[in-house]
Design an enzyme around this catalytic site. Structure first.
Site, PDB file in Angstrom:
ATOM      1  N   ARG A  88       0.836  -1.212   0.000  1.00  0.00           N
ATOM      2  CA  ARG A  88       0.000   0.000   0.000  1.00  0.00           C
ATOM      3  C   ARG A  88       0.868   1.258   0.000  1.00  0.00           C
ATOM      4  O   ARG A  88       0.528   2.270  -0.623  1.00  0.00           O
ATOM      5  CB  ARG A  88      -0.936  -0.013   1.212  1.00  0.00           C
ATOM      6  CG  ARG A  88      -2.103  -0.994   1.034  1.00  0.00           C
ATOM      7  CD  ARG A  88      -2.896  -1.145   2.314  1.00  0.00           C
ATOM      8  NE  ARG A  88      -3.464   0.094   2.780  1.00  0.00           N
ATOM      9  CZ  ARG A  88      -3.754   0.352   4.062  1.00  0.00           C
ATOM     10  NH1 ARG A  88      -3.513  -0.555   4.998  1.00  0.00           N
ATOM     11  NH2 ARG A  88      -4.287   1.489   4.411  1.00  0.00           N
ATOM     12  N   HIS A 141      -5.157   8.165  12.572  1.00  0.00           N
ATOM     13  CA  HIS A 141      -4.796   6.741  12.542  1.00  0.00           C
ATOM     14  C   HIS A 141      -3.349   6.522  12.131  1.00  0.00           C
ATOM     15  O   HIS A 141      -2.988   5.427  11.701  1.00  0.00           O
ATOM     16  CB  HIS A 141      -5.762   5.972  11.639  1.00  0.00           C
ATOM     17  CG  HIS A 141      -7.174   5.951  12.170  1.00  0.00           C
ATOM     18  ND1 HIS A 141      -8.286   5.775  11.382  1.00  0.00           N
ATOM     19  CD2 HIS A 141      -7.643   6.106  13.439  1.00  0.00           C
ATOM     20  CE1 HIS A 141      -9.380   5.814  12.137  1.00  0.00           C
ATOM     21  NE2 HIS A 141      -9.015   6.029  13.387  1.00  0.00           N
ATOM     22  N   CYS A 181      15.701  -4.776  20.234  1.00  0.00           N
ATOM     23  CA  CYS A 181      15.141  -5.920  20.989  1.00  0.00           C
ATOM     24  C   CYS A 181      14.834  -7.135  20.119  1.00  0.00           C
ATOM     25  O   CYS A 181      14.449  -8.174  20.653  1.00  0.00           O
ATOM     26  CB  CYS A 181      13.901  -5.474  21.759  1.00  0.00           C
ATOM     27  SG  CYS A 181      12.439  -5.275  20.711  1.00  0.00           S
ATOM     28  N   GLY A 218     -15.863  11.703   2.750  1.00  0.00           N
ATOM     29  CA  GLY A 218     -15.276  10.419   2.355  1.00  0.00           C
ATOM     30  C   GLY A 218     -15.038   9.437   3.476  1.00  0.00           C
ATOM     31  O   GLY A 218     -14.105   8.655   3.405  1.00  0.00           O
ATOM     32  N   PRO A 245     -20.720   9.886  -1.732  1.00  0.00           N
ATOM     33  CA  PRO A 245     -21.727   9.383  -2.684  1.00  0.00           C
ATOM     34  C   PRO A 245     -22.766   8.488  -2.031  1.00  0.00           C
ATOM     35  O   PRO A 245     -23.838   8.259  -2.597  1.00  0.00           O
ATOM     36  CB  PRO A 245     -20.898   8.590  -3.704  1.00  0.00           C
ATOM     37  CG  PRO A 245     -19.568   8.361  -3.085  1.00  0.00           C
ATOM     38  CD  PRO A 245     -19.374   9.375  -2.008  1.00  0.00           C
TER      39      PRO A 245
HETATM   40  C1  BJW Z   1     -16.186   8.510  -1.259  1.00  0.00           C
HETATM   41  C2  BJW Z   1     -15.711   8.403  -2.545  1.00  0.00           C
HETATM   42  C3  BJW Z   1     -15.461   9.605  -3.235  1.00  0.00           C
HETATM   43  C4  BJW Z   1     -15.947   6.410  -1.774  1.00  0.00           C
HETATM   44  N1  BJW Z   1     -15.697  10.767  -2.629  1.00  0.00           N
HETATM   45  N2  BJW Z   1     -16.405   9.674  -0.683  1.00  0.00           N
HETATM   46  C5  BJW Z   1     -17.757   1.796  19.769  1.00  0.00           C
HETATM   47  C6  BJW Z   1     -18.660   0.885  19.261  1.00  0.00           C
HETATM   48  C7  BJW Z   1     -18.206  -0.248  18.597  1.00  0.00           C
HETATM   49  C8  BJW Z   1     -16.856  -0.508  18.425  1.00  0.00           C
HETATM   50  C9  BJW Z   1     -15.975   0.405  18.929  1.00  0.00           C
HETATM   51  C10 BJW Z   1     -16.416   1.522  19.595  1.00  0.00           C
HETATM   52  N3  BJW Z   1     -15.317   2.231  19.962  1.00  0.00           N
HETATM   53  C11 BJW Z   1     -14.227   1.590  19.548  1.00  0.00           C
HETATM   54  C12 BJW Z   1     -14.588   0.476  18.908  1.00  0.00           C
HETATM   55  C13 BJW Z   1     -13.674  -0.517  18.324  1.00  0.00           C
HETATM   56  C14 BJW Z   1     -13.084  -0.084  17.014  1.00  0.00           C
HETATM   57  C15 BJW Z   1     -14.195   0.235  16.025  1.00  0.00           C
HETATM   58  O1  BJW Z   1     -14.531   1.359  15.735  1.00  0.00           O
HETATM   59  N4  BJW Z   1     -14.730  -0.796  15.394  1.00  0.00           N
HETATM   60  C16 BJW Z   1     -15.753  -0.611  14.374  1.00  0.00           C
HETATM   61  C17 BJW Z   1     -15.481  -1.555  13.217  1.00  0.00           C
HETATM   62  C18 BJW Z   1     -17.107  -0.794  14.974  1.00  0.00           C
HETATM   63  N5  BJW Z   1     -12.215   1.092  17.189  1.00  0.00           N
HETATM   64  C19 BJW Z   1     -10.963   0.935  17.614  1.00  0.00           C
HETATM   65  O2  BJW Z   1     -10.519  -0.155  17.904  1.00  0.00           O
HETATM   66  C20 BJW Z   1     -10.129   2.199  17.732  1.00  0.00           C
HETATM   67  N6  BJW Z   1      -9.473   2.277  18.971  1.00  0.00           N
HETATM   68  C21 BJW Z   1     -10.126   2.438  20.107  1.00  0.00           C
HETATM   69  O3  BJW Z   1     -11.339   2.548  20.152  1.00  0.00           O
HETATM   70  O4  BJW Z   1      -9.311   2.527  21.207  1.00  0.00           O
HETATM   71  C22 BJW Z   1      -9.920   2.480  22.485  1.00  0.00           C
HETATM   72  C23 BJW Z   1      -9.812   1.061  22.940  1.00  0.00           C
HETATM   73  C24 BJW Z   1      -8.574   0.505  23.098  1.00  0.00           C
HETATM   74  C25 BJW Z   1      -8.470  -0.784  23.570  1.00  0.00           C
HETATM   75  C26 BJW Z   1      -9.626  -1.512  23.823  1.00  0.00           C
HETATM   76  C27 BJW Z   1     -10.875  -0.944  23.614  1.00  0.00           C
HETATM   77  C28 BJW Z   1     -10.971   0.367  23.179  1.00  0.00           C
HETATM   78  C29 BJW Z   1      -9.018   2.191  16.705  1.00  0.00           C
HETATM   79  C30 BJW Z   1      -9.512   2.287  15.305  1.00  0.00           C
HETATM   80  C31 BJW Z   1      -8.340   2.212  14.331  1.00  0.00           C
HETATM   81  C32 BJW Z   1      -8.789   2.173  12.883  1.00  0.00           C
HETATM   82  N7  BJW Z   1      -7.684   1.878  12.041  1.00  0.00           N
HETATM   83  C33 BJW Z   1      -7.872   1.777  10.616  1.00  0.00           C
HETATM   84  C34 BJW Z   1      -6.601   1.175   9.987  1.00  0.00           C
HETATM   85  C35 BJW Z   1      -5.470   2.200   9.950  1.00  0.00           C
HETATM   86  C36 BJW Z   1      -4.258   1.646   9.306  1.00  0.00           C
HETATM   87  C37 BJW Z   1      -4.492   1.318   7.860  1.00  0.00           C
HETATM   88  O5  BJW Z   1      -4.745   2.203   7.032  1.00  0.00           O
HETATM   89  O6  BJW Z   1      -4.423   0.125   7.516  1.00  0.00           O
HETATM   90  O7  BJW Z   1      -8.177   3.046  10.077  1.00  0.00           O
HETATM   91  S1  BJW Z   1      -9.303   0.782  10.132  1.00  0.00           S
HETATM   92  C38 BJW Z   1      -9.779   1.789   8.774  1.00  0.00           C
HETATM   93  O8  BJW Z   1     -11.056   2.415   9.045  1.00  0.00           O
HETATM   94  C39 BJW Z   1      -8.744   2.931   8.743  1.00  0.00           C
HETATM   95  C40 BJW Z   1      -9.611   4.101   8.410  1.00  0.00           C
HETATM   96  O9  BJW Z   1      -8.945   5.302   8.748  1.00  0.00           O
HETATM   97  C41 BJW Z   1     -10.859   3.822   9.193  1.00  0.00           C
HETATM   98  C42 BJW Z   1     -12.052   4.579   8.739  1.00  0.00           C
HETATM   99  O10 BJW Z   1     -12.435   4.187   7.463  1.00  0.00           O
HETATM  100  P1  BJW Z   1     -12.987   5.286   6.451  1.00  0.00           P
HETATM  101  O11 BJW Z   1     -11.954   6.306   6.194  1.00  0.00           O
HETATM  102  O12 BJW Z   1     -14.306   5.751   6.902  1.00  0.00           O
HETATM  103  O13 BJW Z   1     -13.089   4.410   5.133  1.00  0.00           O
HETATM  104  P2  BJW Z   1     -14.244   3.428   4.649  1.00  0.00           P
HETATM  105  O14 BJW Z   1     -13.639   2.533   3.646  1.00  0.00           O
HETATM  106  O15 BJW Z   1     -14.958   2.801   5.775  1.00  0.00           O
HETATM  107  O16 BJW Z   1     -15.311   4.378   3.942  1.00  0.00           O
HETATM  108  C43 BJW Z   1     -14.996   5.059   2.751  1.00  0.00           C
HETATM  109  C44 BJW Z   1     -16.116   6.032   2.454  1.00  0.00           C
HETATM  110  O17 BJW Z   1     -15.747   6.783   1.324  1.00  0.00           O
HETATM  111  C45 BJW Z   1     -17.460   5.366   2.133  1.00  0.00           C
HETATM  112  O18 BJW Z   1     -18.481   5.996   2.894  1.00  0.00           O
HETATM  113  C46 BJW Z   1     -17.649   5.656   0.650  1.00  0.00           C
HETATM  114  O19 BJW Z   1     -19.010   5.832   0.290  1.00  0.00           O
HETATM  115  C47 BJW Z   1     -16.886   6.937   0.505  1.00  0.00           C
HETATM  116  N8  BJW Z   1     -16.398   7.238  -0.840  1.00  0.00           N
HETATM  117  N9  BJW Z   1     -15.631   7.077  -2.897  1.00  0.00           N
HETATM  118  C48 BJW Z   1     -16.196  10.774  -1.392  1.00  0.00           C
HETATM  119  N10 BJW Z   1     -15.014   9.585  -4.538  1.00  0.00           N
HETATM  120 ZN    ZN Z   2      12.341  -3.146  19.822  1.00  0.00          ZN
END
Ligand code: BJW
Ligand code: ZN
Length: 276
Positions: A88, A141, A181, A218, A245
């Protein structure tokens, strides 16, 4: 493009981009002095970076992005997860910012010249906002371009990967190990179950609380706690505009949902903001 007004209530078909925006949206953009923008994977989609909900191919065809972005996945299969990130990283290096990224730079400059400001907080681990010329307040993130030891946290400097980001790598590559480490090196991103960087999170919360307009572009609004940040705008009744969208988890909370791509709608919003 469809412009949905008061998202939960009514949908109105509009004409072409700027002319089609209602006076309401255009004047919100024109009058705002402190604009806070939260972006997600969708803003980079038109550059060719896949979003998280898209089906994967090649080495990763059996895995969703959600399966791979976890500490458990990295422990179970470090090479598979490591190669996903390195591939990526290569892909992002091979693509360019799109008109959505560029529009935010223009809006940022426009407001700065008039004593206002536009802040960008992104969930994306890419650097396309910066490469377009934007100042980014927060990478909620993390970044795909920095690396650290998975155990002791020591930063690691690595050469850029040499994959062709448009093709799947032939086989997974083991991650390098920490010189201190011996544990695996990992990308400096936030995986599921990990805490977001506190400073970035607090800075984003503050800028949203302080804004007079909040744009959410987005993002699916699925991933917490980033998805809850725009809701802080509700405390002061600050208008919220979604650019996407598709319907999202946040759509019902928005005042206006601009249904279309960020590459066409953000330039239209910026034109409205700059209109006399
Ligand atoms: C367009 C388009 C165009 C397309 N124009 N738009 C509460 C309830 C339930 C669960 C949880 C909660 N709180 C926390 C959680 C757990 C979890 C979570 O949220 N899970 C869910 C799946 C429910 N969250 C976590 O674990 C977070 N940490 C946390 O809460 O810590 C506290 C804690 C610690 C220990 C124990 C317990 C709690 C951390 C979240 C980390 C997310 N990381 C990622 C990966 C990053 C690295 C990588 O890139 O690989 O971040 S996951 C992934 O999702 C990435 C993104 O930043 C993130 C968000 O996704 P995003 O950007 O919204 O993308 P998509 O693909 O989902 O959507 C794309 C959108 O674009 C769509 O809507 C399309 O329609 C649109 N689109 N073309 C405009 N042209
Ligand atoms: Zn180390």
């Amino acid at each position: 493009m469809t412009l949905t007004l008061r998202c939960a209530a009514a949908t109105v078909e509009s004409m072409q981009v700027l002319q089609e925006m209602t006076d309401d949206v255009a004047s919100l953009a024109r009058d705002a002095q402190k604009v806070a923008v939260l972006t997600g994977a969708g803003i980079s989609a038109e550059s060719g970076v896949p979003t998280f909900r898209e089906v994967q191919t090649g080495l990763w065809e059996r895995f969703s992005a959600q399966d791979l972005a976890t500490t458990d996945a990295f422990s179970a299969n470090p090479a598979l997860v490591w190669t996903w990130y390195r591939w990526r990283q290569s892909l992002i290096r091979q693509v360019e910012p799109n008109p959505g990224h560029i529009a935010l730079v223009e809006w940022q400059r426009h407001l700065a010249e008039r004593g206002g400001r536009l802040t960008i907080a992104t969930q994306n681990v890419d650097d396309l906002h910066e490469r377009a010329g934007a100042r980014v307040l927060a990478h909620l993130h993390g970044s795909i371009f920095t690396h650290r030891c998975a155990e002791c946290g020591t930063a690691a400097q690595l050469p850029d990967p040499t994959y062709n980001g448009f093709e799947s790598p032939p086989e997974p590559e083991e991650p390098p190990v920490c010189q201190d480490c011996g544990a695996h090196i990992r990308p400096d991103v936030v995986w599921f179950g990990e805490m977001l960087p506190m400073e970035a999170f607090e800075a984003t919360a503050a800028t949203i609380r302080n804004a007079d307009l909040v744009i959410v572009a987005g993002t699916s609004g699925i991933v917490q706690p980033a998805a809850s940040l725009p809701l802080l705008a509700l405390e002061r009744g600050t208008p919220l505009i979604e650019v996407n969208p598709e319907l999202t988890e946040l759509s019902e909370t928005m005042d206006y949902c601009l249904r279309g791509s960020s590459g066409s709608l953000l330039p239209a919003l910026v034109s409205a903001a700059a209109a006399q």
